[in-house]
Scaffold this active site. Structure first.
Site, PDB file in Angstrom:
ATOM      1  N   SER A  25    -100.818  75.210 -29.314  1.00 47.47           N
ATOM      2  CA  SER A  25    -102.069  75.918 -29.058  1.00 47.47           C
ATOM      3  C   SER A  25    -102.089  77.343 -29.615  1.00 47.47           C
ATOM      4  O   SER A  25    -101.986  77.548 -30.816  1.00 47.47           O
ATOM      5  CB  SER A  25    -102.336  75.888 -27.549  1.00 47.47           C
ATOM      6  OG  SER A  25    -103.631  76.311 -27.248  1.00 47.47           O
ATOM      7  N   ASP A  68    -108.745  79.114 -30.994  1.00 43.42           N
ATOM      8  CA  ASP A  68    -107.294  79.322 -31.002  1.00 43.42           C
ATOM      9  C   ASP A  68    -106.663  78.276 -31.931  1.00 43.42           C
ATOM     10  O   ASP A  68    -107.370  77.527 -32.606  1.00 43.42           O
ATOM     11  CB  ASP A  68    -106.712  79.292 -29.585  1.00 43.42           C
ATOM     12  CG  ASP A  68    -106.745  77.906 -28.966  1.00 43.42           C
ATOM     13  OD1 ASP A  68    -107.540  77.061 -29.437  1.00 43.42           O
ATOM     14  OD2 ASP A  68    -105.994  77.649 -28.005  1.00 43.42           O
ATOM     15  N   ASP A 100    -105.269  75.380 -31.764  1.00 45.51           N
ATOM     16  CA  ASP A 100    -105.592  73.940 -31.717  1.00 45.51           C
ATOM     17  C   ASP A 100    -107.043  73.699 -31.319  1.00 45.51           C
ATOM     18  O   ASP A 100    -107.436  72.583 -30.997  1.00 45.51           O
ATOM     19  CB  ASP A 100    -104.641  73.183 -30.782  1.00 45.51           C
ATOM     20  CG  ASP A 100    -104.773  73.607 -29.326  1.00 45.51           C
ATOM     21  OD1 ASP A 100    -105.290  74.721 -29.070  1.00 45.51           O
ATOM     22  OD2 ASP A 100    -104.374  72.839 -28.430  1.00 45.51           O
ATOM     23  N   ASN A 116    -109.844  83.242 -20.544  1.00 43.74           N
ATOM     24  CA  ASN A 116    -109.265  83.133 -21.888  1.00 43.74           C
ATOM     25  C   ASN A 116    -110.088  82.259 -22.840  1.00 43.74           C
ATOM     26  O   ASN A 116    -109.725  82.088 -24.001  1.00 43.74           O
ATOM     27  CB  ASN A 116    -107.819  82.622 -21.812  1.00 43.74           C
ATOM     28  CG  ASN A 116    -107.726  81.198 -21.272  1.00 43.74           C
ATOM     29  OD1 ASN A 116    -108.656  80.400 -21.370  1.00 43.74           O
ATOM     30  ND2 ASN A 116    -106.579  80.853 -20.692  1.00 43.74           N
ATOM     31  N   ARG A 139     -98.717  87.331 -10.589  1.00 48.53           N
ATOM     32  CA  ARG A 139     -98.313  85.928 -10.463  1.00 48.53           C
ATOM     33  C   ARG A 139     -97.225  85.615 -11.479  1.00 48.53           C
ATOM     34  O   ARG A 139     -97.232  86.154 -12.600  1.00 48.53           O
ATOM     35  CB  ARG A 139     -99.505  84.984 -10.663  1.00 48.53           C
ATOM     36  CG  ARG A 139    -100.238  85.145 -11.972  1.00 48.53           C
ATOM     37  CD  ARG A 139    -101.348  84.117 -12.138  1.00 48.53           C
ATOM     38  NE  ARG A 139    -100.839  82.801 -12.446  1.00 48.53           N
ATOM     39  CZ  ARG A 139    -100.581  82.374 -13.690  1.00 48.53           C
ATOM     40  NH1 ARG A 139    -100.759  83.153 -14.730  1.00 48.53           N
ATOM     41  NH2 ARG A 139    -100.137  81.145 -13.883  1.00 48.53           N
ATOM     42  N   THR A 175     -94.428  79.329 -17.614  1.00 47.60           N
ATOM     43  CA  THR A 175     -93.634  78.856 -18.752  1.00 47.60           C
ATOM     44  C   THR A 175     -92.439  79.726 -19.126  1.00 47.60           C
ATOM     45  O   THR A 175     -91.562  79.275 -19.839  1.00 47.60           O
ATOM     46  CB  THR A 175     -94.534  78.741 -20.008  1.00 47.60           C
ATOM     47  OG1 THR A 175     -95.232  79.982 -20.169  1.00 47.60           O
ATOM     48  CG2 THR A 175     -95.539  77.614 -19.877  1.00 47.60           C
TER      49      THR A 175
END
Length: 551
Positions: free
Chosen positions: A69, A285, A287, A381, A504, A508
């Site tokens: 992505s 973006d 992808d 986003n 938070r 990943t």
């Protein structure tokens, strides 16, 4: 239960794709995602997992998308797509993580046999998979490892080539609904472009043609899709495609694309001499599943229109159509956001319709949106879509309008259900959706932007030794661990007018993400910096590398 695994074949093929001993893989919201050079064993195993998932679901077709992505070009990743075009069922994320981390071929066979037993998989069932990749240089080798995984379980696999992530999701849903009354469309690229552009042309018929739209394709697969879409649109909408260098090393997502625009809140340098004052543009973006709009005002100043602005524009338009159609008592529209949604957008939307806040991640948004008749979800986003429930689709199909205005509104709603890719966020579909609303409202970028004024905000991230120490509640808006940290954040926030901040852990990587907003830009920056400092101190970081300023 019949048939058994071809363990000799699996062992033979697995030995050609050994797992690196020093890496722990994790299937997260976006599937597996890390350096492309480390993913060979994961792709082989995902081929097997996809086969087992298909067998578990009676031979339904599963999708596999090889992409990272918006990540840098050297990264790659892979995710599985369930039969309705939606994300992989949560329990299988855990199975995928376990199987990807089996240290040896024998341990892999053991993990597979365990899954077959737990999930009660009948191995005599057929396995069907459709797979695709984006334009990353590591893609072909990873697809070849994936194909070995298919070979290990004798999968009927269809290679969909190099396409956007949303097109792969679309294929999966089309293949699995083919020949039923819920048929989603023709499972070809041509079918996808036809479906989108036919509905777009219906929706803008009789409206003035919009000025040309500049599209930043992030030097990714969106450049290929954008070219085809543009050909299908003809003169109904002129697309000026920029950042289309899909073979130039290092170009993908580099100082361009939706993530660059959202995070840096500025124009991609490559568009500096392209975009004229007053002109609107958008960025995809890598992808093509995220979309951010922006424009230059008459003085040439950059203004961003992110996922929150898209949600506000689209939700208000759909509500208006539902009212004009006379269906507002039968069709309830709701919006789903995450804590990253700008406070001003939440206020604007809450005055018009129900708004729900959920934890970050597409699966949370998608599931919450499914609870409404029409659920609109967009992350700030730029990733999002609109879901129409099956009963709502039936209502629209059966409804007898009593006036020409009602009739037109219903036709528009039906066309919207065709234009919007309801399987997943789709930058090209969402772009056409935005263009439809701008056309109906005769809005320029500036008029759209004035629906509400964003509170200045800032994102920061802090590297930590262990992200799992940070635990949240209330849709990730408050920390419950480490103890005492939330109270100190609250104390800081209260010092700023219009202040809001939350912390938070990343899903990943070992970083903690900080979001802050306040009435003034300098205050938002200062609040983010101070909260980042608190997090850094709490995590026991080295004082000399404490966050001091933003990139």
């Amino acid at each position: 239960m019949t048939s058994s695994l071809s363990t000799d074949l699996i062992r033979l093929l697995s030995d050609q794709h050994p797992k690196p001993s020093n890496i722990l893989f994790q299937y997260g919201t976006a599937g597996f995602r890390t350096l492309g050079s480390t993913l060979d064993s994961v792709l082989f195993r995902v081929g097997i997992i996809a086969a087992l998932r298909s067998k578990k679901l009676d031979g339904k077709t599963i999708g596999v998308m090889v992409t990272a992505s918006h990540n840098p070009e050297e990264d790659n990743g892979v995710k599985l797509v369930d039969p309705r075009g939606e994300m992989l069922e949560a329990a299988w994320e855990g199975h995928s993580t376990t199987i990807s981390n089996a240290p040896t071929s024998d341990a892999l066979i053991e993990a597979l046999e365990s899954l077959i037993q737990i999930a009660k998989i009948d191995l005599s069932k057929p396995a069907n998979v459709v797979y695709a990749r984006d334009t990353r240089p590591s893609g072909p080798a990873l697809v070849s490892a994936l194909a070995d995984g298919f070979k290990a379980l004798n999968v009927t696999a269809r290679n969909a080539g190099v396409v956007t992530t949303p097109i792969l999701h679309y294929f999966v849903k089309c293949i699995n609904t083919k020949g039923t009354k819920y048929s989603y469309g023709d499972d070809s690229e041509e079918g996808y472009y036809q479906k989108l552009t036919t509905s777009y042309k219906k929706l803008v018929a009789g409206k003035a043609v919009q000025p040309a739209l500049v599209v930043d394709c992030a030097n990714g697969v969106g450049a290929l899709a954008g070219k085809q879409l543009s050909e299908h649109l003809g003169d109904t909408l002129q697309l000026v495609l920029e950042n289309t260098s899909i073979t130039k090393p290092g170009a993908l997502n580099n100082a361009c694309g939706a993530d660059y625009v959202k995070v840096s809140q500025k124009l991609p340098p490559s568009l500096a001499n392209v975009l004229k004052p007053g002109q609107r543009a958008c960025s995809l973006d890598g992808d093509a599943d995220r979309l951010i709009y922006f424009y230059l005002d008459d003085r040439g100043v950059f203004h961003m229109l992110d996922g929150d602005k898209i949600a506000a524009l689209v939700a208000a338009f759909i509500i208006e159509l539902v009212k004009v159609a006379g269906l507002d008592d039968q069709i309830k529209v709701g919006v789903v956001q995450t804590a990253y949604a700008n406070g001003a957008s939440t206020k604007y939307l809450q005055e018009r319709l129900p708004v729900k806040c959920v934890p970050t991640g597409v699966k949370h948004l998608h599931h919450a949106a499914e609870r409404y008749n029409v659920g609109v979800y967009f992350e700030a986003n730029g990733h999002g879509t609109v879901l129409f429930s099956q009963p709502t689709l039936d209502t629209l199909a059966e409804y007898q309008p009593s006036t020409p205005a009602q009739s037109r509104a219903v036709e528009h709603l039906v066309s919207l259900t065709e234009l919007i890719n309801q399987t997943v966020g789709d930058a090209l579909s969402d772009m056409l959706l935005v263009e439809v609303v701008l056309s109906h409202k005769s809005y320029s970028g500036e008029e759209w932007n004035s629906l509400y004024v964003d509170l200045p905000n800032r994102l920061a991230k802090v590297s930590v030794p262990d992200r799992n120490v940070f635990k949240t509640e209330d849709a990730e808006r408050r920390l419950v661990s480490p103890p005492g940290l939330q109270a100190r954040i609250d104390e800081l926030v209260n010092r700023y007018q219009g202040g809001r901040s939350f912390v938070r852990p990343s899903g990943t990587e070992d970083v903690v993400r900080v979001y802050a907003e306040a009435a003034l830009r300098t205050q938002a920056d200062e609040l983010a910096m101070r909260v980042a400092g608190l997090v850094y101190d709490q995590a026991g970081g080295d004082p000399s590398s404490r966050p001091k300023e933003f990139l």
